[in-house]
Design an enzyme around this catalytic site. Structure first.
Site, PDB file in Angstrom:
ATOM      1  N   CYS A   9      49.700  60.090  66.738  1.00  3.54           N
ATOM      2  CA  CYS A   9      48.707  59.445  66.569  1.00  3.54           C
ATOM      3  C   CYS A   9      48.407  59.225  65.086  1.00  3.54           C
ATOM      4  O   CYS A   9      48.968  59.313  64.303  1.00  3.54           O
ATOM      5  CB  CYS A   9      47.525  59.943  67.568  1.00  3.54           C
ATOM      6  SG  CYS A   9      46.587  61.323  66.772  1.00  3.54           S
ATOM      7  N   ARG A  15      44.313  62.838  69.852  1.00  2.00           N
ATOM      8  CA  ARG A  15      45.233  62.588  71.054  1.00  2.00           C
ATOM      9  C   ARG A  15      46.620  63.014  70.830  1.00  2.00           C
ATOM     10  O   ARG A  15      47.117  63.784  72.035  1.00  2.00           O
ATOM     11  CB  ARG A  15      45.546  60.879  70.970  1.00  2.00           C
ATOM     12  CG  ARG A  15      43.923  60.185  70.934  1.00  2.00           C
ATOM     13  CD  ARG A  15      44.175  58.717  70.934  1.00  2.00           C
ATOM     14  NE  ARG A  15      44.283  58.581  69.513  1.00  2.00           N
ATOM     15  CZ  ARG A  15      44.604  57.284  68.891  1.00  2.00           C
ATOM     16  NH1 ARG A  15      44.584  56.200  69.747  1.00  2.00           N
ATOM     17  NH2 ARG A  15      44.706  57.195  67.469  1.00  2.00           N
ATOM     18  N   ASP A 126      41.318  56.220  70.911  1.00  3.67           N
ATOM     19  CA  ASP A 126      40.699  57.436  69.909  1.00  3.67           C
ATOM     20  C   ASP A 126      39.507  57.707  70.496  1.00  3.67           C
ATOM     21  O   ASP A 126      38.421  56.901  70.205  1.00  3.67           O
ATOM     22  CB  ASP A 126      40.880  56.696  68.735  1.00  3.67           C
ATOM     23  CG  ASP A 126      40.932  57.913  67.711  1.00  3.67           C
ATOM     24  OD1 ASP A 126      40.480  58.940  67.946  1.00  3.67           O
ATOM     25  OD2 ASP A 126      41.084  57.745  66.353  1.00  3.67           O
TER      26      ASP A 126
END
Length: 160
Positions: A9, A15, A126
């Site tokens: 990410c 994440r 996110d």
């Protein structure tokens, strides 16, 4: 032979470390720990050396995933050769990885949610700037995609 998976990410504090912790747990419970290596990294170096976001760690711990030992790092060029599968959490990071990769490496780069069975979303959102429930949604999505990924890894290892 070891199968290597990199989860990516932007900053590597929400994440991708969540996905790393969940996938590692699923790998262990499927007795694949000696056959599969899992890591995570970010496409940006904003948080290099930092532990996952405290909200990420808290949400993960409620479900039994301890992320406290993980530390953020930035994707390195050698990662694109080392890992068999590189999975981006969203299309922006997928694009960043594709730009970094050679044509030969691009075939190993995909979206993590390609392995989901119960979510139609292509991207893991996110949760960093959102409310607390976003971290639980990330866990739901990551657990689902990790199950599908473990099935794929088992099939791949069976073909080797």
């Amino acid at each position: 032979m070891t199968f290597r998976v990199l989860l990516v990410c932007m900053g590597n504090i929400c994440r991708s470390p969540t996905a790393e912790g969940v996938l590692r747990s699923f790998i262990r419970t499927n007795n694949l720990g000696d056959k599969v290596e899992v890591d995570s990294a970010g496409t940006h170096g904003y948080h290099v050396g930092e532990a996952p976001d405290s909200r990420t760690q808290r949400a993960a711990m409620v479900r039994g995933y301890n992320l406290s030992q993980l530390r953020a790092r930035k994707v390195a060029r050698q990662d694109l050769d080392y890992f068999d599968l590189i999975l981006a959490m969203d299309k922006s990071n997928l694009d960043n990885l594709m730009r970094l990769a050679t044509p030969e490496q691009q075939g190993r780069i995909k979206l993590f949610m390609d392995y989901s069975k119960n979510f139609e979303d292509e991207e893991v959102p996110d949760p960093y700037y959102g409310l607390g429930h976003g971290f639980d949604l990330v866990l739901d999505m990551v657990e689902d995609a990790s199950k599908g990924l473990v099935e794929e890894i088992k099939a791949t290892l069976g073909r080797r």
